[in-house]
Design an enzyme around this catalytic site. Structure first.
Site, PDB file in Angstrom:
ATOM      1  N   LYS A  44     -18.498  -8.045 -39.060  1.00  0.00           N
ATOM      2  CA  LYS A  44     -18.196  -7.048 -40.098  1.00  0.00           C
ATOM      3  C   LYS A  44     -19.097  -5.812 -39.975  1.00  0.00           C
ATOM      4  O   LYS A  44     -20.141  -5.846 -39.317  1.00  0.00           O
ATOM      5  CB  LYS A  44     -18.343  -7.694 -41.474  1.00  0.00           C
ATOM      6  CG  LYS A  44     -17.356  -8.852 -41.703  1.00  0.00           C
ATOM      7  CD  LYS A  44     -17.396  -9.338 -43.135  1.00  0.00           C
ATOM      8  CE  LYS A  44     -16.399 -10.463 -43.351  1.00  0.00           C
ATOM      9  NZ  LYS A  44     -16.335 -10.874 -44.755  1.00  0.00           N
TER      10      LYS A  44
ATOM     11  N   HIS B 220     -16.621 -13.053 -40.519  1.00  0.00           N
ATOM     12  CA  HIS B 220     -15.481 -13.783 -41.086  1.00  0.00           C
ATOM     13  C   HIS B 220     -15.122 -14.938 -40.155  1.00  0.00           C
ATOM     14  O   HIS B 220     -15.239 -14.816 -38.935  1.00  0.00           O
ATOM     15  CB  HIS B 220     -14.273 -12.843 -41.216  1.00  0.00           C
ATOM     16  CG  HIS B 220     -12.986 -13.549 -41.505  1.00  0.00           C
ATOM     17  ND1 HIS B 220     -12.615 -13.925 -42.779  1.00  0.00           N
ATOM     18  CD2 HIS B 220     -11.987 -13.976 -40.685  1.00  0.00           C
ATOM     19  CE1 HIS B 220     -11.435 -14.539 -42.715  1.00  0.00           C
ATOM     20  NE2 HIS B 220     -11.039 -14.584 -41.458  1.00  0.00           N
TER      21      HIS B 220
ATOM     22  N   ARG C 177     -24.684 -16.290 -41.555  1.00  0.00           N
ATOM     23  CA  ARG C 177     -24.769 -15.516 -42.808  1.00  0.00           C
ATOM     24  C   ARG C 177     -26.176 -15.577 -43.408  1.00  0.00           C
ATOM     25  O   ARG C 177     -26.657 -14.602 -43.980  1.00  0.00           O
ATOM     26  CB  ARG C 177     -23.704 -15.992 -43.796  1.00  0.00           C
ATOM     27  CG  ARG C 177     -22.316 -15.474 -43.419  1.00  0.00           C
ATOM     28  CD  ARG C 177     -21.240 -16.129 -44.232  1.00  0.00           C
ATOM     29  NE  ARG C 177     -19.932 -15.505 -44.043  1.00  0.00           N
ATOM     30  CZ  ARG C 177     -18.787 -16.123 -44.310  1.00  0.00           C
ATOM     31  NH1 ARG C 177     -18.792 -17.373 -44.746  1.00  0.00           N
ATOM     32  NH2 ARG C 177     -17.641 -15.498 -44.129  1.00  0.00           N
TER      33      ARG C 177
ATOM     34  N   PHE D 156     -12.782  -8.523 -56.478  1.00  0.00           N
ATOM     35  CA  PHE D 156     -13.501  -7.839 -55.400  1.00  0.00           C
ATOM     36  C   PHE D 156     -12.581  -7.247 -54.347  1.00  0.00           C
ATOM     37  O   PHE D 156     -13.055  -6.670 -53.360  1.00  0.00           O
ATOM     38  CB  PHE D 156     -14.502  -8.805 -54.746  1.00  0.00           C
ATOM     39  CG  PHE D 156     -13.887 -10.069 -54.173  1.00  0.00           C
ATOM     40  CD1 PHE D 156     -13.255 -10.078 -52.935  1.00  0.00           C
ATOM     41  CD2 PHE D 156     -13.948 -11.258 -54.882  1.00  0.00           C
ATOM     42  CE1 PHE D 156     -12.703 -11.231 -52.408  1.00  0.00           C
ATOM     43  CE2 PHE D 156     -13.382 -12.424 -54.367  1.00  0.00           C
ATOM     44  CZ  PHE D 156     -12.764 -12.411 -53.125  1.00  0.00           C
TER      45      PHE D 156
ATOM     46  N   THR E 296     -20.009 -18.480 -47.849  1.00  0.00           N
ATOM     47  CA  THR E 296     -19.635 -17.065 -48.059  1.00  0.00           C
ATOM     48  C   THR E 296     -20.797 -16.278 -48.645  1.00  0.00           C
ATOM     49  O   THR E 296     -21.024 -15.120 -48.294  1.00  0.00           O
ATOM     50  CB  THR E 296     -18.430 -16.990 -49.032  1.00  0.00           C
ATOM     51  OG1 THR E 296     -17.404 -17.849 -48.540  1.00  0.00           O
ATOM     52  CG2 THR E 296     -17.894 -15.573 -49.144  1.00  0.00           C
TER      53      THR E 296
ATOM     54  N   ASN F 212     -21.017  -9.837 -45.798  1.00  0.00           N
ATOM     55  CA  ASN F 212     -21.579 -11.114 -45.350  1.00  0.00           C
ATOM     56  C   ASN F 212     -21.491 -11.323 -43.838  1.00  0.00           C
ATOM     57  O   ASN F 212     -21.345 -12.441 -43.363  1.00  0.00           O
ATOM     58  CB  ASN F 212     -20.953 -12.277 -46.136  1.00  0.00           C
ATOM     59  CG  ASN F 212     -19.466 -12.400 -45.930  1.00  0.00           C
ATOM     60  OD1 ASN F 212     -18.851 -11.566 -45.264  1.00  0.00           O
ATOM     61  ND2 ASN F 212     -18.864 -13.439 -46.474  1.00  0.00           N
TER      62      ASN F 212
ATOM     63  N   ARG G 266     -16.983 -22.568 -39.260  1.00  0.00           N
ATOM     64  CA  ARG G 266     -17.384 -22.354 -40.663  1.00  0.00           C
ATOM     65  C   ARG G 266     -18.768 -22.968 -40.929  1.00  0.00           C
ATOM     66  O   ARG G 266     -19.545 -22.461 -41.722  1.00  0.00           O
ATOM     67  CB  ARG G 266     -16.308 -22.877 -41.613  1.00  0.00           C
ATOM     68  CG  ARG G 266     -15.104 -21.923 -41.613  1.00  0.00           C
ATOM     69  CD  ARG G 266     -13.989 -22.385 -42.482  1.00  0.00           C
ATOM     70  NE  ARG G 266     -14.221 -22.210 -43.906  1.00  0.00           N
ATOM     71  CZ  ARG G 266     -14.087 -21.073 -44.565  1.00  0.00           C
ATOM     72  NH1 ARG G 266     -13.733 -19.977 -43.931  1.00  0.00           N
ATOM     73  NH2 ARG G 266     -14.280 -21.019 -45.874  1.00  0.00           N
TER      74      ARG G 266
HETATM   75  P1  CMP Z   1     -14.443 -13.561 -45.713  1.00  0.00           P
HETATM   76  O1  CMP Z   1     -14.784 -14.839 -45.067  1.00  0.00           O
HETATM   77  O2  CMP Z   1     -14.096 -12.408 -44.824  1.00  0.00           O
HETATM   78  O3  CMP Z   1     -13.222 -13.790 -46.732  1.00  0.00           O
HETATM   79  C1  CMP Z   1     -12.996 -12.968 -47.861  1.00  0.00           C
HETATM   80  C2  CMP Z   1     -14.133 -12.033 -48.116  1.00  0.00           C
HETATM   81  O4  CMP Z   1     -14.203 -11.521 -49.430  1.00  0.00           O
HETATM   82  C3  CMP Z   1     -15.459 -12.764 -47.948  1.00  0.00           C
HETATM   83  O5  CMP Z   1     -15.685 -13.104 -46.617  1.00  0.00           O
HETATM   84  C4  CMP Z   1     -16.423 -11.783 -48.561  1.00  0.00           C
HETATM   85  O6  CMP Z   1     -16.688 -10.672 -47.688  1.00  0.00           O
HETATM   86  C5  CMP Z   1     -15.575 -11.273 -49.728  1.00  0.00           C
HETATM   87  N1  CMP Z   1     -15.877 -12.004 -50.974  1.00  0.00           N
HETATM   88  C6  CMP Z   1     -15.619 -13.267 -51.286  1.00  0.00           C
HETATM   89  N2  CMP Z   1     -16.017 -13.567 -52.544  1.00  0.00           N
HETATM   90  C7  CMP Z   1     -16.548 -12.419 -53.037  1.00  0.00           C
HETATM   91  C8  CMP Z   1     -17.119 -12.077 -54.283  1.00  0.00           C
HETATM   92  N3  CMP Z   1     -17.233 -12.978 -55.278  1.00  0.00           N
HETATM   93  N4  CMP Z   1     -17.562 -10.818 -54.446  1.00  0.00           N
HETATM   94  C9  CMP Z   1     -17.442  -9.913 -53.466  1.00  0.00           C
HETATM   95  N5  CMP Z   1     -16.889 -10.173 -52.240  1.00  0.00           N
HETATM   96  C10 CMP Z   1     -16.451 -11.433 -52.040  1.00  0.00           C
END
Ligand code: CMP
Length: 145
Positions: free
Chosen positions: A17, A123, A110, A65, A99, A120, A93
């Site tokens: 990212k 993905h 992460r 979000f 996350t 984060n 994962r």
């Molecule tokens: P990703 O694995 O790319 O899948 C969805 C993305 O949404 C996640 O990683 C984060 O970048 C974002 N995300 C998930 N939960 C939240 C949250 N509570 N607040 C802000 N961003 C979030």
């Protein structure tokens, strides 16, 4: 042109990212991925449009979000890649961690390189059918499926 043979369960889609790229972590992350036994089968650097990220993250459309996530992911270059390994989705994962980087286990990508819950670092597909959808999304002409 020869295509990549995708077998469900042995592939996952990852994206480095914008925050991780901006912070200079591309090589650290690629080394962690390869050291964990993943083969990088396809990789590219792109800057995605908002429209494309809205489609990619459509399952999160109703989340609070969502708009912020779309703005972030289309704000700067990202690095999508197809990764191959037995049990790829599950193992990847585990390698990237929770996350939320504050919860992610020590030593996970992460935990080491993420900036926040949204920014984060990386993905990883969350199940085998999404892995196929996401690999096709970024590399539509490379796959045999
Ligand atoms: P990703 O694995 O790319 O899948 C969805 C993305 O949404 C996640 O990683 C984060 O970048 C974002 N995300 C998930 N939960 C939240 C949250 N509570 N607040 C802000 N961003 C979030």
């Amino acid at each position: 042109m020869a295509k990549i043979d995708i077998f469900p369960g042995n592939f996952t889609l990852s994206i480095i990212k914008p925050d991780a790229i901006e912070n200079g972590y591309i090589s650290n992350i690629l080394i962690k991925i390869m050291d964990d036994g993943f083969k990088i089968t396809a990789i590219k650097t792109i800057t995605s449009s908002k429209k494309s990220m809205i489609k990619f993250y459509e399952i999160h459309e109703k989340k609070s979000f969502f708009n912020s996530l779309i703005n972030f992911m289309s704000s700067a270059p990202i690095i999508p890649m197809i990764l191959k390994k037995k049990n790829a989705v599950k193992d990847f994962r585990k390698l990237i961690g929770n996350t939320n980087p504050l919860i992610a286990k020590k030593g996970t990508i992460r935990n080491l390189y993420a900036t926040s819950l949204e920014k984060n670092a990386i993905h990883g597909s969350d199940n085998n059918s999404n892995a196929i959808r996401e690999c096709k999304f970024f590399f539509p002409n490379l796959l045999s499926l």
